[in-house]
Design an enzyme around this catalytic site. Structure first.
Site, short mmCIF file in Angstrom:
data_model
loop_
_atom_site.label_atom_id
_atom_site.label_comp_id
_atom_site.label_asym_id
_atom_site.label_seq_id
_atom_site.Cartn_x
_atom_site.Cartn_y
_atom_site.Cartn_z
N HIS A 135 38.19 12.74 15.58
CA HIS A 135 39.00 14.68 16.74
C HIS A 135 38.57 15.77 17.00
O HIS A 135 38.11 16.65 17.75
CB HIS A 135 39.96 15.05 15.35
CG HIS A 135 41.20 14.08 15.29
ND1 HIS A 135 41.65 13.05 15.53
CD2 HIS A 135 41.12 14.03 14.34
CE1 HIS A 135 42.14 12.33 15.24
NE2 HIS A 135 42.18 12.36 13.94
N ASP A 171 42.70 3.91 12.99
CA ASP A 171 43.43 5.76 12.26
C ASP A 171 44.86 6.04 12.39
O ASP A 171 44.85 5.05 13.35
CB ASP A 171 42.28 6.56 12.33
CG ASP A 171 42.62 7.77 11.17
OD1 ASP A 171 41.57 7.67 10.68
OD2 ASP A 171 43.56 8.35 11.70
N HIS A 173 45.88 8.35 13.22
CA HIS A 173 45.68 9.41 14.15
C HIS A 173 45.00 9.26 15.24
O HIS A 173 43.51 8.18 15.17
CB HIS A 173 45.53 10.53 13.56
CG HIS A 173 45.60 11.03 12.50
ND1 HIS A 173 45.24 11.39 11.26
CD2 HIS A 173 46.88 12.69 12.07
CE1 HIS A 173 45.68 11.62 9.74
NE2 HIS A 173 46.87 12.44 10.89
N ASP A 260 44.39 6.08 6.83
CA ASP A 260 45.33 6.92 6.36
C ASP A 260 46.76 6.05 6.93
O ASP A 260 47.79 6.93 7.50
CB ASP A 260 45.00 8.26 7.03
CG ASP A 260 44.31 7.87 8.41
OD1 ASP A 260 44.13 6.88 8.95
OD2 ASP A 260 43.69 9.45 8.67
ZN ZN Z 1 43.45 10.17 9.97
#
Ligand code: ZN
Ligand code: ZN
Length: 383
Positions: A135, A171, A173, A260
């Protein structure tokens, strides 16, 4: 050439990448992963080796980040006063922590060591469990990430002779950092499968984010709805990533292996079990050999069931990389060590109980067909 695989360890001489005891990204997740891999005896010191990371140099970090940002990370982490919030730091997701630059440069260096191993041909596959901080932006910390090690490893390989890279991010995200950093770079194909940004941080990763200029069509997003389960998630990855990466023919495949996505993860709402990781690992491994001459650089990523899920997930991926057949029952010594040191009970098998059948499969299939219609034609692929 016989295949050599490397596990990149954090090594000594650098502080831990640790945002403090209240923060969900706990360093123990990485160390429990090394321990589980060791207790399974996957590293044999011969074809499967373990190597220590070094820290990234400023010059290497500057392949992706700005001078101003490096100064801010160094200043904040050494206790200087400054307007650190401008760079994304503050209470909550990205608290300033002591020696933040030194810790973050070690994580980035570990991914560079993996990239160096694979690009030089010293190893076919290399895995840095401490990495995957996807990120971080050029000049901003975000989502627990200070330096964007996957992007830095990619930029490093482009700087050292690679001409095309494929990046696949599983992931939960969106892999927004590498996508943004290479948004107009036609040498980097990014593919991210993640929980729909309308329902989860960082709120991006929609199908129409496809790159800009000469790079249009090289940024690919598969936003799946909350509660997506194993079968639909694996099918989505399988329908989109292999055709694109095969036609892209990258010099190296880079993957971010956040776990995750697990049904028990406290920060997101997909419903995967470790069976999905086993299937994704086999798929990505096959793809590295089919499309990238076997050159595969893997990083960790998110995963906030730090003892119960992360070590099992990443051991599954690493065993696949190493071609090691390991028993489903976890080594007793590991289960006991976690109980003893962390006072937490953990599952005793790599496999989870299967989840009940899902009703999201049609919605996921609809997303997949929209993704294919949007990006396949740019790659000469039939929808
Ligand atoms: Zn993540
Ligand atoms: Zn292999």
């Amino acid at each position: 050439m016989s295949e050599r695989v490397e596990l990149v360890r954090y090594g000594s001489g650098a502080p831990l990448y640790d945002h403090g005891p209240e923060h969900p990204l706990r360093p123990a997740r990485v160390f429990l992963t090394y321990l589980l891999i060791d207790d399974y005896r996957i590293v044999d010191g011969d074809t499967v080796a373990s190597v220590d990371a070094r820290s990234a140099t400023d010059e290497e970090l500057l392949l992706v980040h700005t001078e101003r940002y490096l100064e801010a990370v160094k200043g904040a982490g050494s206790g200087a006063r400054g307007s650190w919030a401008t760079f994304g730091f503050g209470p909550g997701d990205n608290p300033v922590f002591p020696r933040m630059h030194e810790a973050s440069a070690r994580v980035a260096g570990a991914s560079i060591v993996a990239a160096e191993a694979v690009l030089s041909g010293r190893a076919q596959h290399a895995f840095n469990p401490s990495g995957g901080l996807h990120h971080a932006m050029r000049e901003r910390a975000s989502g627990f990430c200070v330096y964007d090690d996957p992007a830095i490893a990619i930029a490093w390989m482009l700087d050292h002779g690679a001409s095309r890279i494929a990046y696949v991010d599983v992931d939960v995200h969106h892999g927004d950092g590498p996508q943004a950093i290479f948004y107009d770079d036609p040498r980097v194909l990014t593919i991210s499968i993640h929980q729909d940004g309308r329902t989860l941080f960082p709120g991006t990763g929609f199908i129409d984010e496809m790159g800009s200029g000469e790079a249009i069509g090289t940024k690919v997003n598969i936003p799946v709805p909350p509660s997506t389960g194993d079968d639909a998630w694996v099918a989505a990855l399988e329908e989109v990533a292999p055709p694109l990466v095969r036609s892209w023919r990258p010099d190296v495949l880079v993957t971010q292996l956040g776990c995750d996505t697990h049904t028990t993860d406290p920060l997101a709402w997909l419903d995967l079990t470790t069976d999905a990781y086993r299937r994704a690992a086999a798929l990505l491994h096959g793809l590295a050999h089919d499309a990238a001459g076997g050159r595969w650089v893997a990083t960790g990523g998110g995963g906030y069931q730090w003892a119960r899920v992360v070590p099992r997930a990443w051991t599954i991926y690493f065993a696949e990389m190493a071609g090691a057949a390991i028993p489903d029952e976890l080594p007793h010594a590991w289960v006991e060590a976690v109980r003893h040191e962390h006072r937490i009970s953990v599952p005793e098998f790599l496999s989870d109980a299967p989840m009940p059948a899902h009703d999201r499969d049609d919605a996921v299939a609809e997303v997949v067909s929209r993704v294919k219609r949007a990006v396949f034609p740019a790659h000469g692929l039939a929808v």
